[in-house]
Motif scaffolding. Sequence first.
Motif, PDB file in Angstrom:
ATOM      1  N   PHE A  54       0.839  -1.202   0.000  1.00 29.99           N
ATOM      2  CA  PHE A  54       0.000   0.000   0.000  1.00 29.99           C
ATOM      3  C   PHE A  54       0.874   1.252   0.000  1.00 29.99           C
ATOM      4  O   PHE A  54       1.863   1.326   0.737  1.00 29.99           O
ATOM      5  N   ALA A  56       0.534   5.459   0.484  1.00 26.14           N
ATOM      6  CA  ALA A  56      -0.263   6.629   0.855  1.00 26.14           C
ATOM      7  C   ALA A  56       0.010   7.756  -0.152  1.00 26.14           C
ATOM      8  O   ALA A  56       0.973   7.699  -0.924  1.00 26.14           O
ATOM      9  N   ASP A  57      -0.809   8.783  -0.119  1.00 25.05           N
ATOM     10  CA  ASP A  57      -0.588   9.899  -1.037  1.00 25.05           C
ATOM     11  C   ASP A  57      -1.373  11.141  -0.633  1.00 25.05           C
ATOM     12  O   ASP A  57      -2.410  11.040   0.028  1.00 25.05           O
ATOM     13  N   THR A  94      -3.464   5.025  -3.056  1.00 28.92           N
ATOM     14  CA  THR A  94      -4.334   6.073  -2.511  1.00 28.92           C
ATOM     15  C   THR A  94      -4.696   7.061  -3.612  1.00 28.92           C
ATOM     16  O   THR A  94      -3.841   7.433  -4.415  1.00 28.92           O
ATOM     17  N   ASN A 123      -7.292   2.988  -2.011  1.00 28.56           N
ATOM     18  CA  ASN A 123      -7.479   3.608  -0.701  1.00 28.56           C
ATOM     19  C   ASN A 123      -8.170   4.947  -0.942  1.00 28.56           C
ATOM     20  O   ASN A 123      -7.556   5.898  -1.426  1.00 28.56           O
ATOM     21  N   VAL A 125      -9.537   8.342  -0.197  1.00 30.38           N
ATOM     22  CA  VAL A 125      -9.368   9.396   0.809  1.00 30.38           C
ATOM     23  C   VAL A 125     -10.043  10.676   0.338  1.00 30.38           C
ATOM     24  O   VAL A 125     -10.206  10.899  -0.859  1.00 30.38           O
ATOM     25  N   HIS A 144     -14.875  19.211   6.007  1.00 30.95           N
ATOM     26  CA  HIS A 144     -14.878  17.758   6.173  1.00 30.95           C
ATOM     27  C   HIS A 144     -16.186  17.121   5.683  1.00 30.95           C
ATOM     28  O   HIS A 144     -16.190  16.189   4.870  1.00 30.95           O
ATOM     29  N   ALA A 216     -10.024   4.553   5.299  1.00 26.57           N
ATOM     30  CA  ALA A 216      -9.428   4.678   6.632  1.00 26.57           C
ATOM     31  C   ALA A 216     -10.089   5.778   7.448  1.00 26.57           C
ATOM     32  O   ALA A 216      -9.452   6.423   8.261  1.00 26.57           O
ATOM     33  N   GLY A 217     -11.365   5.975   7.245  1.00 23.41           N
ATOM     34  CA  GLY A 217     -12.043   7.035   7.992  1.00 23.41           C
ATOM     35  C   GLY A 217     -12.155   6.711   9.473  1.00 23.41           C
ATOM     36  O   GLY A 217     -12.321   5.550   9.855  1.00 23.41           O
ATOM     37  N   ALA A 236      -5.717   2.918  13.068  1.00 22.98           N
ATOM     38  CA  ALA A 236      -4.563   2.911  13.967  1.00 22.98           C
ATOM     39  C   ALA A 236      -5.044   3.310  15.352  1.00 22.98           C
ATOM     40  O   ALA A 236      -5.692   4.353  15.505  1.00 22.98           O
TER      41      ALA A 236
HETATM   42  C1  LIG Z   1      -3.214   3.615   7.768  1.00 20.94           C
HETATM   43  C2  LIG Z   1      -3.797   4.912   7.271  1.00 20.94           C
HETATM   44  C3  LIG Z   1      -3.410   5.395   6.029  1.00 20.94           C
HETATM   45  C4  LIG Z   1      -3.908   6.613   5.552  1.00 20.94           C
HETATM   46  N1  LIG Z   1      -3.479   7.074   4.340  1.00 20.94           N
HETATM   47  C5  LIG Z   1      -3.898   8.273   3.896  1.00 20.94           C
HETATM   48  C6  LIG Z   1      -3.419   8.806   2.661  1.00 20.94           C
HETATM   49  O1  LIG Z   1      -2.611   8.199   1.978  1.00 20.94           O
HETATM   50  N2  LIG Z   1      -3.870  10.024   2.262  1.00 20.94           N
HETATM   51  C7  LIG Z   1      -4.786  10.752   2.990  1.00 20.94           C
HETATM   52  O2  LIG Z   1      -5.177  11.856   2.566  1.00 20.94           O
HETATM   53  N3  LIG Z   1      -5.271  10.263   4.174  1.00 20.94           N
HETATM   54  C8  LIG Z   1      -4.838   9.058   4.621  1.00 20.94           C
HETATM   55  N4  LIG Z   1      -5.294   8.576   5.825  1.00 20.94           N
HETATM   56  C9  LIG Z   1      -6.290   9.368   6.566  1.00 20.94           C
HETATM   57  C10 LIG Z   1      -7.693   8.782   6.433  1.00 20.94           C
HETATM   58  O3  LIG Z   1      -8.102   8.679   5.076  1.00 20.94           O
HETATM   59  C11 LIG Z   1      -8.723   9.602   7.208  1.00 20.94           C
HETATM   60  O4  LIG Z   1      -8.934  10.852   6.598  1.00 20.94           O
HETATM   61  C12 LIG Z   1      -8.293   9.815   8.660  1.00 20.94           C
HETATM   62  O5  LIG Z   1      -8.150   8.563   9.303  1.00 20.94           O
HETATM   63  C13 LIG Z   1      -9.283  10.682   9.437  1.00 20.94           C
HETATM   64  O6  LIG Z   1     -10.580  10.158   9.357  1.00 20.94           O
HETATM   65  P1  LIG Z   1     -11.770  11.038   8.767  1.00 20.94           P
HETATM   66  O7  LIG Z   1     -11.499  11.228   7.296  1.00 20.94           O
HETATM   67  O8  LIG Z   1     -12.992  10.201   8.995  1.00 20.94           O
HETATM   68  O9  LIG Z   1     -11.772  12.324   9.495  1.00 20.94           O
HETATM   69  C14 LIG Z   1      -4.817   7.351   6.319  1.00 20.94           C
HETATM   70  C15 LIG Z   1      -5.211   6.873   7.582  1.00 20.94           C
HETATM   71  C16 LIG Z   1      -4.711   5.669   8.062  1.00 20.94           C
HETATM   72  C17 LIG Z   1      -5.145   5.171   9.416  1.00 20.94           C
END
Ligand SMILES: Cc1cc2nc3c(=O)[nH]c(=O)nc-3n(C[C@H](O)[C@H](O)[C@H](O)COP(=O)(O)O)c2cc1C
Length: 314
Positions: A54, A56-57, A94, A123, A125, A144, A216-217, A236
Amino acid sequence: MSKRQLSLNFFIYPDGHHEAAWRHKASTTDRILDVTYYQELAQRAEAHKFGAVFFADAPALADNVRYAQWFRLEPITLLAAIASATKRIGLIATASTTYSEPYNLARLFASLDHISGGRAGWNIVTTSSPQAAQNFGLPEHPPHHERYERAREYLDVITRLWDSWEDDALVNDPASGIFADTAKIHSIDHIGKHFRVRGPLNVSRPPQGRPVYVQAGSSEDGRAFAARFAEAIFTAHQTLASAQQFYADIKRQARAFDRNPDQIKILPGISPFIASTQLEADRLPGGVQCADPARILADSAAPDDRPGPHRLRP
Ligand SMILES: Cc1cc2nc3c(=O)[nH]c(=O)nc-3n(C[C@H](O)[C@H](O)[C@H](O)COP(=O)(O)O)c2cc1C
């Protein structure tokens, strides 16, 4: 009863999960743009039975790039190269629903799924970095709740684009001269609050139909979105109790969306500290008994001209 199986996903931050990790003497910082580095990591993960890699981005440059190697190759492009060097491992990229258009992203993921023989994962986001807005002509980062509202419409549109070709619409028969059965290719004619998309997609239906949906919300909107759409959920937690509460909440909400909760995998993040004994592991830089957990640079030869403590990534 079927045998339970552990699902392992390899979260590759090219530069480490601590912002100063790239300065450690064992770090391979010179390979951050070297595709063979990622291909080798993915091959090792595949050989050791990981289910997916995976990346992220975020579509904006991090503000602390002076000190942190927070910079990376675009994940879908990178995973296409990794696909050609691996055979089975899942490939999760992502991509943001706030800062992209469904038609473009549908093509990219359909292509990755074709290139990899059905191994693509997305993923999903909504992007939290406000700097991204200025790269996309927006006066400000949408709030948000609005980002999740757009994400829901985005998912509807992009899923219908992937479905716009029926499974057997691609005929590819030189004898009859029929390349595609147009009765099985449908426009989607979507007109909504955020998108107007006619379709159909200009790529045939991907091997999996669509990429695996990962999310991953953690907010109320985010959890509801994940419970409604995601097949795997990254999360997490600092305590077992909060992880269990999260798990129960997602499974409960999935049932309310008429989904089978057993088909949603929850993947809690771990950062392993590996040594010969528990004590040695605890004493590693960043470990619970490290004299100064903020200093991962203890072994580093590089001078530290940074003000303040180093931060772990959010
Ligand atoms: C393991 C993990 C990886 C994530 N990777 C990304 C990412 O690559 N890009 C991003 O914008 N947010 C990433 N996030 C953030 C989530 O998409 C999410 O926005 C965040 O957990 C907050 O939750 P909410 O969107 O419900 O407020 C990641 C979160 C986790 C736990």
